[in-house]
Design a protein around this motif. Structure first.
Motif, PDB file in Angstrom:
ATOM      1  N   VAL A 189     -12.676   2.747  37.568  1.00 23.90           N
ATOM      2  CA  VAL A 189     -12.187   1.618  36.892  1.00 23.90           C
ATOM      3  C   VAL A 189     -11.951   1.554  35.367  1.00 23.90           C
ATOM      4  N   VAL A 190     -10.891   1.419  34.878  1.00 26.16           N
ATOM      5  CA  VAL A 190     -10.752   1.527  33.356  1.00 26.16           C
ATOM      6  C   VAL A 190     -11.031   0.249  32.853  1.00 26.16           C
ATOM      7  N   ARG A 191     -11.778   0.415  31.852  1.00 27.41           N
ATOM      8  CA  ARG A 191     -12.328  -0.792  30.970  1.00 27.41           C
ATOM      9  C   ARG A 191     -11.402  -1.338  30.262  1.00 27.41           C
ATOM     10  N   SER A 192     -11.340  -2.347  29.551  1.00 29.41           N
ATOM     11  CA  SER A 192     -10.553  -3.108  28.699  1.00 29.41           C
ATOM     12  C   SER A 192     -10.290  -2.315  27.246  1.00 29.41           C
ATOM     13  N   ASN A 193     -11.283  -1.346  26.925  1.00 31.92           N
ATOM     14  CA  ASN A 193     -11.052  -0.425  25.663  1.00 31.92           C
ATOM     15  C   ASN A 193     -10.510   0.737  26.342  1.00 31.92           C
ATOM     16  N   GLY A 194      -9.868   1.073  27.500  1.00 31.60           N
ATOM     17  CA  GLY A 194      -9.269   2.110  27.904  1.00 31.60           C
ATOM     18  C   GLY A 194     -10.225   3.256  28.393  1.00 31.60           C
ATOM     19  N   VAL A 195     -11.407   3.154  28.639  1.00 32.81           N
ATOM     20  CA  VAL A 195     -12.293   4.188  28.998  1.00 32.81           C
ATOM     21  C   VAL A 195     -12.644   4.025  30.472  1.00 32.81           C
ATOM     22  N   PRO A 196     -12.070   5.146  31.192  1.00 31.26           N
ATOM     23  CA  PRO A 196     -12.369   5.142  32.745  1.00 31.26           C
ATOM     24  C   PRO A 196     -13.784   5.283  33.100  1.00 31.26           C
ATOM     25  N   VAL A 197     -14.389   4.520  33.757  1.00 32.07           N
ATOM     26  CA  VAL A 197     -15.849   4.404  34.269  1.00 32.07           C
ATOM     27  C   VAL A 197     -15.862   4.511  35.881  1.00 32.07           C
ATOM     28  N   ALA A 198     -16.634   5.667  36.389  1.00 33.05           N
ATOM     29  CA  ALA A 198     -16.872   5.797  37.706  1.00 33.05           C
ATOM     30  C   ALA A 198     -17.785   4.590  38.238  1.00 33.05           C
ATOM     31  N   THR A 199     -17.360   3.722  39.462  1.00 34.65           N
ATOM     32  CA  THR A 199     -18.208   2.725  39.814  1.00 34.65           C
ATOM     33  C   THR A 199     -18.278   3.103  41.250  1.00 34.65           C
ATOM     34  N   ARG A 200     -19.776   2.801  41.618  1.00 33.28           N
ATOM     35  CA  ARG A 200     -20.119   3.132  42.997  1.00 33.28           C
ATOM     36  C   ARG A 200     -19.900   1.926  43.720  1.00 33.28           C
ATOM     37  N   GLY A 201     -19.499   1.908  45.228  1.00 37.12           N
ATOM     38  CA  GLY A 201     -19.260   0.878  46.102  1.00 37.12           C
ATOM     39  C   GLY A 201     -20.576   0.370  46.493  1.00 37.12           C
ATOM     40  N   LYS A 202     -20.604  -1.358  46.728  1.00 32.69           N
ATOM     41  CA  LYS A 202     -21.761  -1.875  47.067  1.00 32.69           C
ATOM     42  C   LYS A 202     -21.178  -2.798  47.995  1.00 32.69           C
ATOM     43  N   LEU A 203     -22.334  -3.528  48.678  1.00 29.61           N
ATOM     44  CA  LEU A 203     -21.989  -4.490  49.630  1.00 29.61           C
ATOM     45  C   LEU A 203     -22.157  -5.918  48.806  1.00 29.61           C
ATOM     46  N   LEU A 204     -21.032  -6.701  48.876  1.00 29.99           N
ATOM     47  CA  LEU A 204     -20.906  -7.658  48.081  1.00 29.99           C
ATOM     48  C   LEU A 204     -21.891  -9.156  48.748  1.00 29.99           C
ATOM     49  N   LYS A 205     -22.407  -9.954  47.830  1.00 29.25           N
ATOM     50  CA  LYS A 205     -22.987 -10.952  48.284  1.00 29.25           C
ATOM     51  C   LYS A 205     -22.035 -12.423  48.345  1.00 29.25           C
ATOM     52  N   PRO A 206     -22.202 -12.879  49.194  1.00 32.00           N
ATOM     53  CA  PRO A 206     -21.022 -13.986  49.454  1.00 32.00           C
ATOM     54  C   PRO A 206     -21.927 -15.307  48.684  1.00 32.00           C
ATOM     55  N   ASN A 207     -21.100 -16.104  48.149  1.00 31.56           N
ATOM     56  CA  ASN A 207     -21.570 -17.525  47.727  1.00 31.56           C
ATOM     57  C   ASN A 207     -21.177 -18.399  48.783  1.00 31.56           C
ATOM     58  N   GLU A 208     -21.652 -19.865  48.790  1.00 29.52           N
ATOM     59  CA  GLU A 208     -21.217 -20.907  49.594  1.00 29.52           C
ATOM     60  C   GLU A 208     -20.693 -21.975  48.965  1.00 29.52           C
ATOM     61  N   ASP A 209     -19.702 -22.527  49.544  1.00 33.66           N
ATOM     62  CA  ASP A 209     -18.683 -23.467  48.740  1.00 33.66           C
ATOM     63  C   ASP A 209     -19.648 -24.778  49.150  1.00 33.66           C
ATOM     64  N   LYS A 210     -18.963 -26.007  48.795  1.00 32.16           N
ATOM     65  CA  LYS A 210     -19.503 -27.409  49.146  1.00 32.16           C
ATOM     66  C   LYS A 210     -19.459 -27.720  50.648  1.00 32.16           C
ATOM     67  N   ALA A 211     -18.474 -27.034  51.070  1.00 31.81           N
ATOM     68  CA  ALA A 211     -18.135 -27.526  52.572  1.00 31.81           C
ATOM     69  C   ALA A 211     -19.089 -26.654  53.228  1.00 31.81           C
ATOM     70  N   GLY A 212     -19.677 -25.451  52.960  1.00 35.00           N
ATOM     71  CA  GLY A 212     -20.390 -24.463  53.861  1.00 35.00           C
ATOM     72  C   GLY A 212     -19.782 -23.301  54.091  1.00 35.00           C
ATOM     73  N   TYR A 213     -18.515 -23.042  53.538  1.00 38.60           N
ATOM     74  CA  TYR A 213     -17.762 -21.667  53.806  1.00 38.60           C
ATOM     75  C   TYR A 213     -18.174 -20.748  52.970  1.00 38.60           C
ATOM     76  N   LEU A 214     -18.342 -19.539  53.254  1.00 43.16           N
ATOM     77  CA  LEU A 214     -18.965 -18.447  52.608  1.00 43.16           C
ATOM     78  C   LEU A 214     -17.323 -17.745  51.741  1.00 43.16           C
ATOM     79  N   TYR A 215     -17.635 -17.434  50.350  1.00 41.18           N
ATOM     80  CA  TYR A 215     -16.424 -16.908  49.766  1.00 41.18           C
ATOM     81  C   TYR A 215     -17.155 -15.634  48.926  1.00 41.18           C
ATOM     82  N   ILE A 216     -16.047 -14.971  48.214  1.00 39.45           N
ATOM     83  CA  ILE A 216     -16.416 -13.928  47.275  1.00 39.45           C
ATOM     84  C   ILE A 216     -15.470 -13.829  46.300  1.00 39.45           C
ATOM     85  N   ASN A 217     -15.658 -13.250  45.198  1.00 43.85           N
ATOM     86  CA  ASN A 217     -14.980 -13.382  44.246  1.00 43.85           C
ATOM     87  C   ASN A 217     -14.202 -11.842  44.190  1.00 43.85           C
ATOM     88  N   LEU A 218     -12.975 -11.562  44.280  1.00 42.57           N
ATOM     89  CA  LEU A 218     -12.554  -9.965  44.126  1.00 42.57           C
ATOM     90  C   LEU A 218     -11.671 -10.040  43.132  1.00 42.57           C
TER      91      LEU A 218
END
Length: 191
Positions: A28-57
């Protein structure tokens, strides 16, 4: 469990047939232009008011809310046709497994909600005035809508009360106009 890439996020995120989303190892290239290696991970979902699960990508500095059932259906069920909705076969909004999702029409989705007991009208046990919906106090009728026929529940107690109120209002209006039943009319004419 099978993993497939998320549409529009190739090489960044993957979605599983069990309804899980993970990020992949990447640089991932940060806002200051420096590339940083990021490890992958399982994302934790959130729940909306209606009960549907979502994530932010995130990609390219932009963050987007995405519903997990849409990601799974897109990856495992196929492309959605215009006018179709994603339906949960068992009625549980948080169950985003590929075997539990299908595309269907809006009316079929509403029928599923009634069948599963998640429709706001179907799960009511009493009318607006508090009378219980029992077998003896409920009448079902078909009502024609612009979308087609629908089945409607009527409370017989409320219907009887409305009928009695209308009858009393009509009688009061007749009395105010001086109308009387025939025997009384005859007495008025004779006087």
């Amino acid at each position: 469990m099978v993993w497939r890439p998320v549409t529009g996020y190739l090489g960044i995120y993957e979605v599983s047939s069990d309804g899980e989303v993970r990020s992949l190892d990447r640089v991932v290239v940060r806002s200051n232009g420096v590339p940083v290696a990021t490890r992958g991970k399982l994302l934790k979902p959130n729940e909306d008011k209606a009960g549907y699960l979502y994530i932010n990508l995130s990609a390219g500095g932009r963050r987007r809310r995405v519903y997990i059932h849409q990601l799974v259906a897109s990856a495992f069920v196929g492309d959605r046709q215009p006018g179709m909705q994603i339906c949960h076969n068992n009625g549980i909004k948080a169950d985003n497994r590929a075997v539990n999702l299908r595309y269907d029409t809006a009316s079929a989705n509403q029928r599923d909600r009634v069948k599963h007991g998640t429709h706001h009208h179907a799960r009511k046990t009493e009318c607006a005035r508090g009378h219980a919906y029992t077998e003896t106090n409920t009448r079902f009728r078909v009502r024609q809508n612009k979308c087609g026929p629908s089945i409607v529940r009527d409370c017989l107690t409320c219907e009887a009360q409305r009928k009695a109120a209308r009858s009393a209002a009509r009688a009061a209006a007749r009395e105010a106009r001086g109308w009387a039943p025939w025997p009384d009319r005859l007495e008025k004419l004779a006087a």
